[in-house]
Design a protein around this motif. Structure first.
Motif, PDB file in Angstrom:
ATOM      1  N   ALA A  34       8.310 -13.249  -0.578  1.00 56.22           N
ATOM      2  CA  ALA A  34       8.013 -14.448   0.223  1.00 56.22           C
ATOM      3  C   ALA A  34       7.095 -14.030   1.359  1.00 56.22           C
ATOM      4  N   VAL A  35       5.901 -14.588   1.386  1.00 51.99           N
ATOM      5  CA  VAL A  35       4.931 -14.155   2.395  1.00 51.99           C
ATOM      6  C   VAL A  35       4.107 -15.344   2.855  1.00 51.99           C
ATOM      7  N   THR A  36       3.646 -15.258   4.102  1.00 49.93           N
ATOM      8  CA  THR A  36       2.882 -16.366   4.650  1.00 49.93           C
ATOM      9  C   THR A  36       1.391 -16.232   4.349  1.00 49.93           C
ATOM     10  N   GLY A  37       0.744 -17.391   4.204  1.00 47.29           N
ATOM     11  CA  GLY A  37      -0.712 -17.402   4.074  1.00 47.29           C
ATOM     12  C   GLY A  37      -1.370 -17.206   5.424  1.00 47.29           C
ATOM     13  N   ALA A  38      -0.695 -17.641   6.472  1.00 47.71           N
ATOM     14  CA  ALA A  38      -1.187 -17.451   7.848  1.00 47.71           C
ATOM     15  C   ALA A  38      -0.018 -17.661   8.797  1.00 47.71           C
ATOM     16  N   ALA A  78      -4.239  -9.424  -2.141  1.00 48.81           N
ATOM     17  CA  ALA A  78      -3.801  -8.022  -2.299  1.00 48.81           C
ATOM     18  C   ALA A  78      -2.276  -7.933  -2.313  1.00 48.81           C
ATOM     19  N   LEU A  79      -1.628  -8.719  -1.456  1.00 44.78           N
ATOM     20  CA  LEU A  79      -0.160  -8.684  -1.386  1.00 44.78           C
ATOM     21  C   LEU A  79       0.469  -9.228  -2.674  1.00 44.78           C
ATOM     22  N   THR A  80      -0.072 -10.332  -3.162  1.00 46.83           N
ATOM     23  CA  THR A  80       0.518 -10.922  -4.371  1.00 46.83           C
ATOM     24  C   THR A  80       0.221 -10.050  -5.599  1.00 46.83           C
ATOM     25  N   ALA A  81      -0.930  -9.363  -5.588  1.00 52.88           N
ATOM     26  CA  ALA A  81      -1.229  -8.465  -6.720  1.00 52.88           C
ATOM     27  C   ALA A  81      -0.182  -7.351  -6.762  1.00 52.88           C
ATOM     28  N   LEU A  82       0.165  -6.816  -5.599  1.00 52.97           N
ATOM     29  CA  LEU A  82       1.211  -5.770  -5.553  1.00 52.97           C
ATOM     30  C   LEU A  82       2.546  -6.331  -6.042  1.00 52.97           C
ATOM     31  N   ALA A  83       2.864  -7.533  -5.604  1.00 51.19           N
ATOM     32  CA  ALA A  83       4.129  -8.155  -6.016  1.00 51.19           C
ATOM     33  C   ALA A  83       4.155  -8.333  -7.531  1.00 51.19           C
ATOM     34  N   HIS A  84       3.060  -8.820  -8.060  1.00 48.32           N
ATOM     35  CA  HIS A  84       3.008  -9.053  -9.512  1.00 48.32           C
ATOM     36  C   HIS A  84       3.098  -7.740 -10.290  1.00 48.32           C
ATOM     37  N   GLU A  85       2.438  -6.692  -9.767  1.00 52.96           N
ATOM     38  CA  GLU A  85       2.543  -5.381 -10.429  1.00 52.96           C
ATOM     39  C   GLU A  85       3.998  -4.923 -10.504  1.00 52.96           C
ATOM     40  N   ALA A  86       4.758  -5.287  -9.459  1.00 55.66           N
ATOM     41  CA  ALA A  86       6.175  -4.898  -9.438  1.00 55.66           C
ATOM     42  C   ALA A  86       7.023  -5.842 -10.290  1.00 55.66           C
ATOM     43  N   GLY A  87       6.397  -6.891 -10.821  1.00 55.70           N
ATOM     44  CA  GLY A  87       7.129  -7.825 -11.679  1.00 55.70           C
ATOM     45  C   GLY A  87       7.822  -8.938 -10.915  1.00 55.70           C
ATOM     46  N   ALA A  88       7.408  -9.145  -9.651  1.00 52.00           N
ATOM     47  CA  ALA A  88       8.068 -10.157  -8.813  1.00 52.00           C
ATOM     48  C   ALA A  88       7.274 -11.463  -8.798  1.00 52.00           C
ATOM     49  N   LEU A  89       7.977 -12.558  -8.517  1.00 52.15           N
ATOM     50  CA  LEU A  89       7.328 -13.841  -8.249  1.00 52.15           C
ATOM     51  C   LEU A  89       6.873 -13.860  -6.791  1.00 52.15           C
ATOM     52  N   THR A  90       5.887 -14.723  -6.504  1.00 53.44           N
ATOM     53  CA  THR A  90       5.433 -14.838  -5.109  1.00 53.44           C
ATOM     54  C   THR A  90       5.635 -16.267  -4.616  1.00 53.44           C
ATOM     55  N   TYR A  91       6.153 -16.376  -3.397  1.00 54.76           N
ATOM     56  CA  TYR A  91       6.331 -17.675  -2.749  1.00 54.76           C
ATOM     57  C   TYR A  91       5.518 -17.616  -1.460  1.00 54.76           C
ATOM     58  N   VAL A  92       4.398 -18.333  -1.442  1.00 53.50           N
ATOM     59  CA  VAL A  92       3.478 -18.234  -0.304  1.00 53.50           C
ATOM     60  C   VAL A  92       3.645 -19.461   0.593  1.00 53.50           C
ATOM     61  N   ASP A  93       3.907 -19.216   1.866  1.00 50.88           N
ATOM     62  CA  ASP A  93       4.009 -20.282   2.861  1.00 50.88           C
ATOM     63  C   ASP A  93       2.595 -20.636   3.323  1.00 50.88           C
ATOM     64  N   GLY A  94       2.120 -21.769   2.820  1.00 54.46           N
ATOM     65  CA  GLY A  94       0.770 -22.200   3.185  1.00 54.46           C
ATOM     66  C   GLY A  94       0.764 -23.286   4.247  1.00 54.46           C
ATOM     67  N   VAL A  95       1.864 -23.450   4.960  1.00 52.96           N
ATOM     68  CA  VAL A  95       1.943 -24.563   5.920  1.00 52.96           C
ATOM     69  C   VAL A  95       0.865 -24.427   6.999  1.00 52.96           C
ATOM     70  N   HIS A  96       0.727 -23.242   7.553  1.00 54.12           N
ATOM     71  CA  HIS A  96      -0.271 -23.083   8.621  1.00 54.12           C
ATOM     72  C   HIS A  96      -1.680 -22.922   8.039  1.00 54.12           C
ATOM     73  N   LEU A  97      -1.786 -22.170   6.955  1.00 48.93           N
ATOM     74  CA  LEU A  97      -3.106 -21.881   6.377  1.00 48.93           C
ATOM     75  C   LEU A  97      -3.815 -23.146   5.904  1.00 48.93           C
ATOM     76  N   THR A  98      -3.084 -24.029   5.229  1.00 49.67           N
ATOM     77  CA  THR A  98      -3.713 -25.190   4.579  1.00 49.67           C
ATOM     78  C   THR A  98      -4.456 -26.061   5.583  1.00 49.67           C
TER      79      THR A  98
END
Ligand code: PLP
Length: 405
Positions: free
Chosen positions: A167-171, A183-203
């Motif tokens: 779980a990581v923020t976009g901003a 880069a962060l989500t690529a690492l997560a995916h390499e580890a076989g994990a799902l990613t949940y990105v908080d885009g509330v501030h970024l969007t």
């Protein structure tokens, strides 16, 4: 200072915001933006036209159905997602709690979930609590307090083949840091994990492409980008199909409706579409093509406008003694966190409010980030820019800060 020439017509934008006539200079946008009349009119129009539960038989049913489908298409255009994977709810916090419980249903002892010290608590605590309920382990990716950065190295240090979700923020809504999400989500995916990105501030501040970000699930809140008060999560319909939230027996099991408990707020959805259309129109003469293309151009125009004003604020701050600026990351939104050596930020916020300059103080629920920076739970004064911010606002802010200092 008067406005320098830019293609972005901020005077025309401001004329669309009835709330600005009350006279305050709004630097409180990261907490929730002001709203253009087009959004308010769309809300009112939905409530004054025939309305019923969704269906295709009567005009009233069709109005409700069209509003829902229209809002899914609008949010999908805004973030580059699939309309069939846009889930609406009361807020990002509520949706994240709901999804954390559903996703955690498959976790157990030995599984790990990664949260970060940069994130708003809405993308931390639901995962921490869901992990605790399942006996899973929480790992923390640290924020570098000196730079305000959340680096791929910090994430890599806590990933393993047992990581189920990152779980990581976009901003950051506190200091504006925009971590290198791809880069962060690529690492997560390499580890076989799902990613949940908080885009509330970024969007609210930049063009967004969920695929380029590598976000399996992407959360945002229309009330931060000129829309009404609700939240949404965007994911691939094929991912949502694999999840089984608790739901009422007679309610549809279709995706995305299966995640939307009870009746949706149709009027807010109409307002959301109007907000997205408003952002697309900010492309002005540079806006050709379909709505997605115009949104990318419109948000690029917003970003350039806000960045120019941010630089003006930063130049002004550099001349003020005793002020620390905590927003330092290389890549960031126009969201500045300030503290004073000799007084609480809340005192400065009060002084500014007395001059009609709205810039709140606090940690804004990014409590882990505030603590990691050494600011405890008090945080600092937050100065946030928005599409309707202008040079006069910046002048008023800097005058207010000089007077307070
Ligand atoms: C970065 C960030 N994430 C999450 C939230 C929570 O959003 P909501 O109010 O829709 O629950 C906020 C609200 O301030 C935020 O700024």
């Amino acid at each position: 200072m008067t406005s320098t020439s830019t293609a972005y017509d901020v005077a025309a934008v401001r004329a669309d915001f009835p709330a600005l006539r009350a006279g305050a200079a709004h630097f409180d946008g990261p907490g929730g933006s002001q709203v253009p009349r087009q959004v308010a009119e769309a809300v009112a129009a939905t409530l004054t036209a025939p309305i019923a539960n969704r269906g295709r038989l009567t005009e009233a049913e069709r109005n409700a159905d069209d509003v829902v489908l229209g809002a899914r298409a609008a949010v999908a255009d805004l973030v580059g997602g699939d309309p069939g994977g846009v889930v609406f709810g009361r807020s990002m916090t509520q949706l994240t709690y709901d999804l954390s419980r559903v996703l955690a249903a498959g976790w157990g002892p030995g599984d790990e979930v990664v949260v970060t010290r940069l994130d708003h608590d809405a993308n931390v605590r639901p995962w921490v609590q869901a992990a605790a309920a399942r006996g899973a382990t929480v790992r923390w990716a640290d924020l570098d307090p000196a730079t305000g950065e959340l680096t791929p190295e910090a994430l890599a240090a806590v990933l393993s083949d047992r990581t189920r979700l990152v779980a990581v923020t976009g901003a950051s809504n506190l200091i504006g840091t925009r971590p290198d999400v791809p880069a962060l989500t690529a690492l997560a995916h390499e580890a076989g994990a799902l990613t949940y990105v908080d885009g509330v501030h970024l969007t609210a501040h930049a063009p967004v492409d969920v695929a380029a970000l590598g976000a399996d699930l992407y959360a945002c809140s229309p009330y931060k980008f000129l829309g009404p008060h609700l939240g949404c999560v965007v994911a691939a319909p094929s991912l949502l199909e694999t999840l089984r939230p608790d739901k009422l027996l007679p309610s549809t099991d279709a995706v995305p409706e299966r995640f939307e408990l009870g009746t949706l707020p149709y009027e807010m959805l109409a307002g959301t579409t109007a907000a997205v259309d408003y952002l697309a129109a900010l492309a002005g003469a540079g806006g050709a093509g379909d709505r997605r293309a115009r949104l990318l151009a419109g948000m690029a125009a917003v970003e350039a406008h806000e960045d120019r004003l941010r630089e003006r604020v930063e130049e002004g701050l550099a001349e003020l003694p005793g002020v620390t600026l905590w927003s330092r990351a290389r890549h960031r939104t126009p969201t500045l966190l300030l503290t004073w050596a000799d007084r609480p930020a809340a005192e400065v916020s009060r002084a500014l409010a007395g001059r009609g300059v709205n810039a709140p103080a606090g940690s804004f629920y990014a409590i882990e980030a505030s603590r990691a920076l050494g600011l405890g739970d008090a945080g600092g004064l937050r100065v946030g820019l928005a599409p309707y911010s202008d040079d006069v606002d910046v002048d008023r802010l800097l005058e207010g800060l000089r007077a307070a200092g």
